[in-house]
Enzyme design. Structure first.
Site, short mmCIF file in Angstrom:
data_model
loop_
_atom_site.label_atom_id
_atom_site.label_comp_id
_atom_site.label_asym_id
_atom_site.label_seq_id
_atom_site.Cartn_x
_atom_site.Cartn_y
_atom_site.Cartn_z
CG ASN A 114 -1.85 -1.21 1.24
OD1 ASN A 114 -2.08 -1.83 0.22
ND2 ASN A 114 -2.34 -1.57 2.42
CG ASP A 116 -2.50 3.30 2.82
OD1 ASP A 116 -3.33 2.39 2.56
OD2 ASP A 116 -1.59 3.17 3.66
CG HIS A 131 3.57 -1.92 -4.90
ND1 HIS A 131 2.42 -2.68 -4.76
CD2 HIS A 131 4.48 -2.74 -5.47
CE1 HIS A 131 2.65 -3.90 -5.25
NE2 HIS A 131 3.89 -3.95 -5.69
CB CYS A 139 16.23 10.38 -7.90
SG CYS A 139 17.37 10.15 -9.27
CB CYS A 142 20.71 8.33 -7.17
SG CYS A 142 19.76 9.72 -6.53
CB CYS A 163 22.41 11.36 -9.85
SG CYS A 163 20.69 10.86 -10.01
N GLY A 200 -4.81 -8.92 4.15
CA GLY A 200 -5.56 -8.18 3.13
C GLY A 200 -4.88 -8.12 1.79
CB THR A 201 -2.09 -9.30 0.10
OG1 THR A 201 -1.58 -9.26 -1.25
CG2 THR A 201 -1.57 -10.53 0.81
CB SER A 202 -5.61 -10.65 -4.13
OG SER A 202 -4.64 -9.87 -4.86
N1 APR Z 1 -9.61 -7.09 5.69
C1 APR Z 1 -8.72 -7.95 5.12
N2 APR Z 1 -8.72 -8.27 3.81
C2 APR Z 1 -9.67 -7.70 3.04
C3 APR Z 1 -10.64 -6.80 3.55
C4 APR Z 1 -10.58 -6.50 4.93
N3 APR Z 1 -11.47 -5.66 5.50
N4 APR Z 1 -11.45 -6.40 2.51
C5 APR Z 1 -10.99 -7.04 1.40
N5 APR Z 1 -9.93 -7.81 1.72
C6 APR Z 1 -9.09 -8.65 0.84
C7 APR Z 1 -9.74 -9.10 -0.45
O1 APR Z 1 -10.43 -10.33 -0.24
C8 APR Z 1 -8.52 -9.29 -1.35
O2 APR Z 1 -8.01 -10.62 -1.26
O3 APR Z 1 -8.02 -7.83 0.45
C9 APR Z 1 -7.47 -8.34 -0.78
C10 APR Z 1 -7.18 -7.16 -1.67
O4 APR Z 1 -6.57 -7.65 -2.83
P1 APR Z 1 -6.06 -6.61 -3.94
O5 APR Z 1 -7.11 -5.58 -4.17
O6 APR Z 1 -5.55 -7.41 -5.08
O7 APR Z 1 -4.87 -5.83 -3.22
P2 APR Z 1 -3.34 -6.25 -3.16
O8 APR Z 1 -3.17 -7.70 -2.86
O9 APR Z 1 -2.69 -5.28 -2.23
O10 APR Z 1 -2.85 -5.94 -4.66
C11 APR Z 1 -1.48 -5.97 -4.89
O11 APR Z 1 -1.83 -5.00 -7.07
O12 APR Z 1 -2.66 -3.51 -8.63
C12 APR Z 1 -1.64 -3.76 -7.75
O13 APR Z 1 -0.36 -2.00 -6.94
C13 APR Z 1 -1.53 -2.70 -6.70
O14 APR Z 1 -0.41 -2.94 -4.55
C14 APR Z 1 -1.44 -3.48 -5.38
C15 APR Z 1 -1.12 -4.87 -5.85
#
Ligand code: APR
Length: 262
Positions: A114, A116, A131, A139, A142, A163, A200-202
């Site tokens: 993230n 943010d 990210h 830059c 560098c 640079c 919270g990552t896919s």
């Molecule tokens: N708590 C935990 N997980 C959650 C919640 C929540 N409240 N709400 C949704 N999710 C889960 C979803 O089920 C999903 O698996 O968060 C995940 C979000 O997945 P993505 O939107 O794919 O986010 P991310 O894994 O960070 O994506 C990776 O893809 O497009 C690029 O740069 C972008 O950094 C990002 C990267």
């Protein structure tokens, strides 16, 4: 005892017994701060389609035009929605629980996808932003970084005073290589870790999704906090199918009980 209670107990034991716990954080962690995710059914890419994968290459081809467009704030629909949400966002109980886990010595490092800045706002310090961070400039040559407000471009497109490299937002664009310092930090942390919180990552994007697999292959344990299944779910020793803003404070409390024997 419900399944989630059992999973919480298992996760708490892993956290308590780990000697080097890290977290891999994705957009889901900031969903409860009002920032949309990208995937998962109601994400930005689900609604607006993924952006072109050559944004970085197009920027390099005409950086002055890119900067002009950025300054004119003419952004994609997804960009507007994301930018507005991020600007209004505040850390949620999940970010705050992670900062407390670091303060109490349980959590050694956060690798976040993230941009943010909410981990910093919640008080976390040991952070690698694979990210980038939207409040910074970088830059591309560098890798020197500045706070967005401390970098005053003299010429357009802006050049690095050290640079002469091109300066852009620290946010990593599609097609842009991960900054080498961030990538090196992520691999170092993954090699040191004996446990990972997947928050919270896919697990759809590499190299970020590779780090938990490194820990797993080294015999480490994975804990997944996500309402939905991911490709890494089957590698996890504990799976908490609930929002991170709810789970992480409960996990911190459970670890505290284990450590005080209460
Ligand atoms: N708590 C935990 N997980 C959650 C919640 C929540 N409240 N709400 C949704 N999710 C889960 C979803 O089920 C999903 O698996 O968060 C995940 C979000 O997945 P993505 O939107 O794919 O986010 P991310 O894994 O960070 O994506 C990776 O893809 O497009 C690029 O740069 C972008 O950094 C990002 C990267």
């Amino acid at each position: 005892m419900t399944n989630i209670d059992e999973q919480l107990e298992t996760a708490a034991r892993i956290v308590s017994e780990s000697s080097y716990l890290i977290a891999l954080v994705g957009a889901g962690m900031s969903k409860e701060s009002g920032i949309p995710t990208f995937r998962g059914g109601d994400g930005l890419w689900d609604k607006h389609g993924e952006p072109p994968m050559d944004g970085y290459q197009r920027m390099l081809a005409d950086p002055a035009a890119w900067w002009a467009e950025r300054q004119a704030q003419r952004q994609s629909q997804a960009g507007d929605e994301l930018t507005r949400a991020i600007e209004e966002a505040k850390p949620n109980p999940g970010h705050i629980a992670l900062a407390e886990m670091e303060r109490r010595g349980y959590l050694k490092h956060i690798i976040t996808q993230n941009i943010d800045n909410l981990h910093q706002e919640a008080g976390s310090e040991a952070i690698t932003e694979i990210h980038g961070n939207r409040t910074k400039m970088r830059c591309v040559n560098c890798v020197r970084r500045w706070g967005r407000d401390e970098f005053v471009p003299k010429d357009m497109p802006p050049r690095c005073p050290d640079c002469e490299g091109l300066v852009k937002s620290d946010t990593v664009m599609f097609g842009e290589p991960i900054p080498p310092d961030a990538l090196e930090s992520c691999f170092r942390e993954a090699q040191r870790a004996d446990a990972v919180l997947l928050l919270g990552t896919s697990a759809a994007v590499y190299p970020a999704a590779e780090f938990p697999v490194i820990v797993y292959r080294n015999g480490g344990k994975l804990i997944e906090v996500n309402p939905q299944e991911t490709p890494l779910s089957e590698l996890c020793s504990a799976v908490l199918r609930a929002p991170s803003g709810h789970v992480l404070p409960a996990l911190l409390e459970e670890v505290g009980k284990l450590d005080t024997g209460s």
